[in-house]
Design a protein around this motif. Structure first.
Motif, short mmCIF file in Angstrom:
data_model
loop_
_atom_site.label_atom_id
_atom_site.label_comp_id
_atom_site.label_asym_id
_atom_site.label_seq_id
_atom_site.Cartn_x
_atom_site.Cartn_y
_atom_site.Cartn_z
N GLY A 1 20.30 22.38 130.69
CA GLY A 1 21.36 23.53 130.47
C GLY A 1 21.20 24.46 131.54
N TYR A 2 21.91 25.90 131.10
CA TYR A 2 21.66 26.88 132.08
C TYR A 2 21.19 28.28 131.54
N GLY A 3 21.05 29.05 132.41
CA GLY A 3 20.66 30.37 131.92
C GLY A 3 21.78 31.35 131.68
N GLY A 4 21.78 32.35 130.87
CA GLY A 4 22.96 33.26 130.90
C GLY A 4 22.37 34.58 130.06
N ALA A 5 23.08 35.53 130.73
CA ALA A 5 22.56 37.02 130.26
C ALA A 5 22.91 37.20 128.85
N CYS A 6 22.21 37.57 128.04
CA CYS A 6 22.53 37.89 126.51
C CYS A 6 21.88 39.24 126.24
N HIS A 7 22.74 39.95 125.31
CA HIS A 7 22.50 41.20 124.90
C HIS A 7 21.17 41.43 124.16
N ALA A 8 20.25 42.39 124.67
CA ALA A 8 19.05 42.62 124.04
C ALA A 8 18.78 44.36 123.90
N LEU B 1 13.90 39.28 121.35
CA LEU B 1 14.29 40.36 122.64
C LEU B 1 14.83 41.61 121.87
N GLY B 2 14.34 42.62 122.06
CA GLY B 2 14.50 43.93 121.11
C GLY B 2 14.80 43.44 119.72
N ALA B 3 15.84 43.83 119.38
CA ALA B 3 16.11 43.30 117.89
C ALA B 3 16.70 42.01 117.63
N TYR B 4 16.92 41.27 118.44
CA TYR B 4 17.34 39.89 118.36
C TYR B 4 16.47 38.88 118.94
N TYR B 5 16.67 37.64 118.19
CA TYR B 5 16.03 36.32 118.28
C TYR B 5 16.66 35.04 118.94
N TYR B 6 16.32 34.98 120.08
CA TYR B 6 17.05 34.18 121.03
C TYR B 6 16.14 32.89 121.35
#
Length: 212
Positions: free
Chosen positions: A43-50, A181-186
């Motif tokens: 797949g591919y990488g993408g910027a996600c809010h952290a 990542l911060g308050a997120y789980y990715y």
């Protein structure tokens, strides 16, 4: 997977410093992520809010980004042209935080590693400000992303100063892992500072530059 950007980030980023034009830049390009052992990872990488104007590098096991989400999977490589590793230019990987009607239209966000205290896996993070200017990386002749170093502390001996190599060595310790990542789980990209990775969800990957 889609990576929506909260409107609050746009307002914050609008107050960032004026983007500086690098000496050399390639891009935009995609980051194609493929498993070294698990061949179902493709797949591919993408910027996600952290966080506020901070993004992680998330993994989407699917086709190239397109349409309105093209920007979230597009990256740039900035380099000076005066340093290389094995003949490959080294510089900084960046993502462009786009502004809504702003001037400039975007703010470059260089990638740095975020080193946790309880793991040897550091997630790449993109931010509009960086005290180090971004983590030095490069793309080899096959387009694969690497980081590099001069010293390997696994060879250190008591009281014997290390002898740095004149030629830096490229490393490819990329993984996709479930990470906070911060308050997120990715499901996102991580860099293992040593092997094996402490995080049991990590799977080894190659990250390859694919021009848009």
């Amino acid at each position: 997977m889609k990576f929506p950007l909260p409107a609050s980030l746009l307002a914050l980023a609008a107050s960032a410093v004026q983007a500086q034009v690098p000496q050399n830049q390639t891009g935009p390009f995609f980051l194609h992520i493929t498993g070294k052992d698990n061949k179902t990872i493709d797949g591919y990488g993408g910027a996600c809010h952290a966080g506020a104007a901070i993004e992680g590098l998330c993994f989407d096991n699917g086709p190239k980004p397109d349409g309105e989400h093209l920007n979230y999977g597009s990256f740039f490589f900035n380099y000076t042209g005066d340093q290389d590793v094995g003949g490959s230019e080294v510089g900084t990987l960046s993502w462009h935080l786009q502004l809504a009607g702003g001037d400039p239209a975007f703010v470059p966000s260089p990638m740095s590693f975020s080193f946790p205290t309880t793991s040897n896996v550091a997630p790449p993070m993109f931010g509009t400000s960086s005290s180090t200017g971004g983590q030095p990386v490069g793309f080899d002749k096959d387009g694969k992303l690497f980081a590099y170093g001069y010293l390997d502390d696994s060879t250190f001996k008591p009281g014997v100063p290390p002898n740095p190599s004149d030629a830096p060595k490229a490393y490819y310790n990329w993984f996709v892992c479930w990470q906070s990542l911060g308050a997120y789980y990715y499901h996102s990209v991580g860099w293992a500072t040593s092997l094996p990775p402490h995080n049991p969800t990590c799977e080894a990957v190659d990250i390859t530059q694919v021009m848009v």
